[in-house]
Design a protein around this motif. Structure first.
Motif, mmCIF file in Angstrom:
data_model
loop_
_atom_site.group_PDB
_atom_site.id
_atom_site.type_symbol
_atom_site.label_atom_id
_atom_site.label_comp_id
_atom_site.label_asym_id
_atom_site.label_seq_id
_atom_site.Cartn_x
_atom_site.Cartn_y
_atom_site.Cartn_z
ATOM 1 N N GLU A 65 11.936 -5.237 5.354
ATOM 2 C CA GLU A 65 11.140 -5.913 4.324
ATOM 3 C C GLU A 65 9.655 -5.594 4.479
ATOM 4 O OE1 GLU A 65 12.416 -9.927 5.003
ATOM 5 O OE2 GLU A 65 13.986 -9.809 3.472
ATOM 6 N N ARG A 113 7.328 -3.759 1.706
ATOM 7 C CA ARG A 113 6.057 -4.345 1.253
ATOM 8 C C ARG A 113 4.919 -3.339 1.403
ATOM 9 N NH1 ARG A 113 3.497 -6.083 -2.429
ATOM 10 N NH2 ARG A 113 1.594 -7.189 -1.955
ATOM 11 N N GLU A 128 5.158 -0.962 -1.383
ATOM 12 C CA GLU A 128 4.705 -1.590 -2.634
ATOM 13 C C GLU A 128 3.186 -1.607 -2.715
ATOM 14 O OE1 GLU A 128 6.619 -5.386 -2.316
ATOM 15 O OE2 GLU A 128 8.416 -4.706 -3.385
#
Length: 100
Positions: free
Chosen positions: A81, A85, A88
């Motif tokens: 995760e 992130r 992103e």
């Protein structure tokens, strides 16, 4: 003039690899967008972290093994995760900067 790099102060270790493993490491490193050294270190770190989770867990106790395995999967998911992130954030920066 000689340059002083931080990596020059790190511990170095020569290693013999079984045939084909260097290619595996190289492919994994490319897939994970890191150096071969970073790939090896990341995999060793994960191995030691996994050992710590299973330390003291009886192999004869399936429930304890499942709980320990769940901890490993949770840690792996958190790491994944975090990586998502970061990707992103990079994408957002590219889009703001007019990148492709």
């Amino acid at each position: 003039m000689a340059y002083d790099f931080p990596s020059d102060k790190l511990d170095k270790f020569m290693l013999r690899l079984p045939e084909g493993m260097r290619a595996q490491i190289k492919a994994a490193a490319e897939q994970n967008d890191r150096s071969m050294n970073s790939e090896i270190v990341a995999r060793l770190k994960l191995s030691f972290e996994t050992d710590e989770v299973f330390e003291g867990v009886s192999r004869d106790d399936p429930l304890s093994m499942m709980r320990a395995g769940t901890k490993v999967m949770e840690a792996t998911l958190k790491s994944f995760e975090k990586g998502v992130r970061l990707l992103e954030i990079e994408r957002e920066k590219d889009e703001e900067g007019g990148g492709s």
